[in-house]
Design an enzyme around this catalytic site. Structure first.
Site, mmCIF file in Angstrom:
data_model
loop_
_atom_site.group_PDB
_atom_site.id
_atom_site.type_symbol
_atom_site.label_atom_id
_atom_site.label_comp_id
_atom_site.label_asym_id
_atom_site.label_seq_id
_atom_site.Cartn_x
_atom_site.Cartn_y
_atom_site.Cartn_z
ATOM 1 N NE ARG A 47 -2.479 -0.809 1.418
ATOM 2 C CZ ARG A 47 -3.195 -0.086 0.563
ATOM 3 N NH1 ARG A 47 -3.572 -0.555 -0.608
ATOM 4 N NH2 ARG A 47 -3.577 1.137 0.878
ATOM 5 N N GLY A 48 -5.900 -1.446 3.110
ATOM 6 C CA GLY A 48 -6.750 -0.306 2.799
ATOM 7 C C GLY A 48 -8.081 -0.515 3.499
ATOM 8 C CB ALA A 49 -10.053 1.710 5.700
ATOM 9 N NE ARG A 90 -2.944 -3.554 9.085
ATOM 10 C CZ ARG A 90 -2.747 -2.672 8.101
ATOM 11 N NH1 ARG A 90 -3.303 -2.853 6.914
ATOM 12 N NH2 ARG A 90 -1.999 -1.602 8.301
ATOM 13 C CD GLN A 197 1.552 1.072 2.575
ATOM 14 O OE1 GLN A 197 2.572 1.748 2.649
ATOM 15 N NE2 GLN A 197 1.014 0.506 3.641
ATOM 16 C CG ASP A 238 -6.605 3.350 7.785
ATOM 17 O OD1 ASP A 238 -5.905 4.182 7.168
ATOM 18 O OD2 ASP A 238 -6.711 2.161 7.460
ATOM 19 C CG ASN A 248 -4.765 8.028 5.801
ATOM 20 O OD1 ASN A 248 -5.344 6.974 5.510
ATOM 21 N ND2 ASN A 248 -4.018 8.669 4.926
ATOM 22 C CE LYS A 249 -0.130 3.089 6.029
ATOM 23 N NZ LYS A 249 0.070 2.054 7.091
#
Ligand code: MRU
Length: 348
Positions: A47-49, A90, A197, A238, A248-249
């Protein structure tokens, strides 16, 4: 801390760290099938862009390396299918699509060459994407470190660190870079409900790097700011639209609103592979919605909500560019007006 790599090509497979097991277990997974990769992406094992950009690149290579076609037309059809499939894993992080596009364009540019050669070039491209991310994050870190002063206390959310990139991080890369320059600072990490996270990954990473980190629940940020405990907020992104609006998150936007109220600088650290200049503003950024179970039970032994309750679970939010003090990129720091600044920096 022993150098770790979030994603790499090892012995004919994509090796990832299974991030859903952290911080309890550090376990790597060797992926040899793109359906397994798709699931790993969907389940946030990787995960994570920026890490998703690398996963996309290795995924394309994995998906076509044993393709039987020797003619470009057939090979290209297979490649498009693989790219389309991985693109459905995603929706929000621009880097995933950026990685797929970079791989696709290598094949198109080399269509005159034998398929066996194109496969080799795809491998090289994926390796390059990984290497570029390592350099890019370090450049973001170097620029961003100028914004961190000795004695500062920084607030961050989610995980924009080693685990979200190849081996350094964007928002946390800024902190690692400041640390390497001898600056002493403290960090508050928002736990980042629902998938934690911040609690699971950011505190794990920062503790290993010997950075002074304190965990808070997401709803404690306002109190900390009101108490004068926060000097700056730094997060990753992201997807960033042409006007600087940044997805973003979930929870990032509320931190930006709070930071503005308390007159605290709010920074976003991200590589250019996260920018989507086709989108004029953040309203066009696709926001992933995730399963209800992540809110009602996951990571808890028992359900934490009434059985069958309706749940709304958007994984990301968009921060209005007017709330962002600066964007920290690998090419430099962009300050408002963002539209012109982003355009100018893109050309560099
Ligand atoms: O759902 P996740 O864990 O993939 O979300 C990750 C984030 O929101 C990060 O902040 C973002 O991808 C930047 S990572 C350098």
């Amino acid at each position: 801390m022993k150098a770790i790599r979030t994603i790499e090509w090892k012995h004919g497979a994509i090796r990832i760290i299974d991030q859903t097991l952290l911080p309890l277990k550090f376990r790597v997974l060797d992926i040899r099938d793109i359906r397994v990769l798709w699931k790993a992406i969907r389940q946030l094992k990787v995960r994570g862009a920026p890490a998703l950009g690398a996963a996309a690149a290795w995924g394309v290579y994995l998906g076509v390396k044993d393709a039987p076609e020797t003619e470009f037309a057939g090979f290209s059809r297979r490649l498009d299918k693989v790219i389309g499939y991985l693109a459905s894993a995603r929706p929000t992080a621009r880097n995933l699509f950026w990685g797929l596009e970079r791989m696709g364009s290598v094949a198109v540019r080399n269509r005159q060459r034998p398929v066996s050669r194109i496969k080799k070039l795809l491998f090289r491209q994926a390796r390059q994407i990984v290497e570029d991310d390592r350099q890019t994050c370090r450049a973001i870190g170097a620029f961003g470190s100028t914004l961190i002063h000795g004695g500062d206390t920084i607030l961050t959310v989610c995980n924009a660190g080693i685990l979200a990139t190849i081996d350094y991080g964007t928002a946390l890369g800024v902190l690692y870079s400041a640390q390497a320059r001898g600056r002493k600072f403290k960090v508050y990490a928002c736990e980042t409900r629902p998938l934690l996270q911040g609690a699971r990954l950011t505190t794990w990473e920062l503790t290993k790097r010997k950075i002074d980190v304190t965990l808070i629940c997401d709803n404690m940020a306002a109190t900390l700011m009101a108490q004068g405990k926060i000097d700056a907020v730094i997060t990753g992104a992201d997807r960033i639209a042409a006007n600087g609006d940044a997805a973003n998150k979930i929870g990032t936007y509320s931190l930006a609103v709070l930071a503005r109220h308390h007159r605290i600088p709010f920074y976003i650290a991200a590589p250019f592979s996260t920018f989507d200049l086709q989108l004029k503003d953040g309203a066009q950024i696709p926001i992933e919605e995730r399963p209800a179970g992540e809110v009602t039970t996951l990571y808890f032994k028992n359900p934490v909500a009434a059985q069958g309750v309706k749940v709304y679970n958007p994984a990301f939010d968009v921060t209005d560019h007017r709330l962002i003090t600066a964007l920290i990129t690998e090419k430099g720091i962009i300050r408002p007006p963002f539209k012109a600044g982003i355009k100018k920096m893109t050309r560099r």
